[in-house]
Enzyme design. Structure first.
Site, PDB file in Angstrom:
ATOM      1  N   SER A  59       0.840  -1.195   0.000  1.00 11.03           N
ATOM      2  CA  SER A  59       0.000   0.000   0.000  1.00 11.03           C
ATOM      3  C   SER A  59       0.879   1.251   0.000  1.00 11.03           C
ATOM      4  O   SER A  59       1.717   1.408  -0.889  1.00 11.03           O
ATOM      5  CB  SER A  59      -0.966  -0.035   1.201  1.00 11.03           C
ATOM      6  OG  SER A  59      -1.954   0.961   1.099  1.00 11.03           O
TER       7      SER A  59
ATOM      8  N   GLU B 128      -1.623  -2.987  -7.952  1.00 11.22           N
ATOM      9  CA  GLU B 128      -2.871  -3.225  -7.226  1.00 11.22           C
ATOM     10  C   GLU B 128      -3.371  -1.893  -6.694  1.00 11.22           C
ATOM     11  O   GLU B 128      -2.636  -0.917  -6.661  1.00 11.22           O
ATOM     12  CB  GLU B 128      -2.650  -4.208  -6.065  1.00 11.22           C
ATOM     13  CG  GLU B 128      -1.661  -3.737  -4.997  1.00 11.22           C
ATOM     14  CD  GLU B 128      -2.249  -2.798  -3.951  1.00 11.22           C
ATOM     15  OE1 GLU B 128      -3.472  -2.832  -3.722  1.00 11.22           O
ATOM     16  OE2 GLU B 128      -1.466  -2.022  -3.368  1.00 11.22           O
TER      17      GLU B 128
ATOM     18  N   HIS C 276      -5.099  -5.348  -1.483  1.00  9.24           N
ATOM     19  CA  HIS C 276      -5.802  -5.121  -0.222  1.00  9.24           C
ATOM     20  C   HIS C 276      -6.829  -6.234  -0.015  1.00  9.24           C
ATOM     21  O   HIS C 276      -8.042  -6.008   0.036  1.00  9.24           O
ATOM     22  CB  HIS C 276      -6.467  -3.747  -0.237  1.00  9.24           C
ATOM     23  CG  HIS C 276      -5.493  -2.610  -0.136  1.00  9.24           C
ATOM     24  ND1 HIS C 276      -4.634  -2.265  -1.157  1.00  9.24           N
ATOM     25  CD2 HIS C 276      -5.243  -1.747   0.881  1.00  9.24           C
ATOM     26  CE1 HIS C 276      -3.905  -1.230  -0.774  1.00  9.24           C
ATOM     27  NE2 HIS C 276      -4.241  -0.902   0.447  1.00  9.24           N
TER      28      HIS C 276
END
Length: 341
Positions: free
Chosen positions: A134, A241, A311
């Site tokens: 992230s 992602e 996630h």
């Protein structure tokens, strides 16, 4: 090795964990490890998840050292910039086997000009593996750009080890592989897709050897375009992602990477999990697959989908900056790198 259904396939016998948890039979036991937990991004809001993660790692026999400011808070951040910067440097100096972020969120981009990358690189050389995803993508890209040093795209403490429903078995197996130095790759199965207009498969048979694997969160990578913290990777394999981004925003960020020349220099683009968005009346059939199909018209490199990373609970660990190989046979894909210890 095994494919995503647990069947034998592929060009080489490597140790992989697949999207269904299939394993080739290596031992996964290892002695206790020293894990350093720190907070370089957003403040930890879910304290119970933080405590569960610590307790579970300790129950596995590991020595877990918690940074002094891991639960600090300054507005939305885990402490002010100086506090979080010092936490990164303490993690590098800890001598731990793994430096594990407590969570992602936002904040590392503010710290990139002040990080002592040489100290982090020396820590990795001594055996500390930096793990996260992230917002952590910014740190990983900057570390790779400035020093060429590898890190690991993988879990965070609170959201993964501290998940209320328990630790995902595949993620844990991959983490154990990192600790034992046995992990050699990750395989998965892509969804069925219609052939292209010319009759060729949506994803052609592919074999790439000796390419740099890099990537992570799409929004973070797009934010680094034009800065000295985005690696200049030629002929690499880029994995991406994101969470909470509508398909049109995903396309917009991919368009930025395309127009900046990043995508055109890759041998393959591998899309992980893009979660947390809902269709709107404006979309009228425009969805993530629409973005995938558009991207395939823009670059010559194959665009793979459904990598188990993002996630989501089930995530593999990926060595950012390592030399890897990629093979695609039908719907089965495999990224493998051999031992990294």
């Amino acid at each position: 090795m095994h494919d995503a259904d647990g069947n034998c396939c592929g060009p080489a016998p490597v140790h992989v964990h697949d999207a269904d948890g299939a394993c080739c039979g290596h031992a996964h036991t290892q002695g206790p490890r020293h894990i350093y937990v720190y907070s370089p991004s957003s403040a930890v809001i879910d304290k119970p998840a933080f405590k569960r993660g610590i307790a579970r790692l300790r129950a596995m026999g590991h020595e877990v050292e918690i940074d002094a400011d891991a639960l600090s808070r300054d507005t939305r951040f885990a402490g002010d910039d100086a506090t979080r910067l010092a936490a990164i440097h303490r993690a590098a100096a800890s001598g731990a086997d793994v430096a594990l972020i407590s969570r992602g969120g936002y904040g590392l981009g503010r710290l990139l000009p002040q990080i002592d990358y040489a100290a982090v690189a020396k820590a990795v050389e001594r055996g500390t593996e930096f793990v996260g995803f992230s917002d952590f993508t910014a740190f990983q890209c900057a570390l790779l750009a400035r020093t060429g040093t590898r890190s690991w795209a993988g879990p965070a403490l609170a959201g993964d080890f501290g998940a209320a429903e328990g630790i995902d078995d595949i993620m844990l197996d991959c983490f154990d592989d990192l600790l034992s130095g046995q992990g050699e790759g990750s395989g998965w199965r892509m969804p069925k897709e219609a052939a292209r207009a010319d009759g060729t498969p949506a994803v052609p048979e592919t074999y790439i050897e000796g390419a740099t694997l890099w990537g992570g969160n799409l929004a973070m990578i797009a934010s680094l375009v034009g800065t000295p913290y985005l690696p200049e990777i030629k002929d690499g394999i880029l994995f991406l992602e994101d969470v909470g981004e509508q398909p049109y925003r995903i396309e917009r960020m991919l368009g930025q990477l395309l127009q900046a020349g990043v995508l055109g220099h890759q041998q393959a683009v591998v899309l992980g999990q893009f979660t947390g968005h809902k269709p709107t009346p404006q979309d009228k059939g425009y969805k993530l697959q629409s973005v995938v199909q558009w991207l395939r018209t823009q670059i010559a490199a194959p665009v793979l989908t459904n990598l188990p990373f993002g996630h989501v609970e089930t995530k593999v660990l990926l060595p950012v900056g390592a030399q890897v190989s990629l093979s695609v046979e039908g719907r089965d894909a495999l990224i493998y790198w051999g031992h990294t210890h």
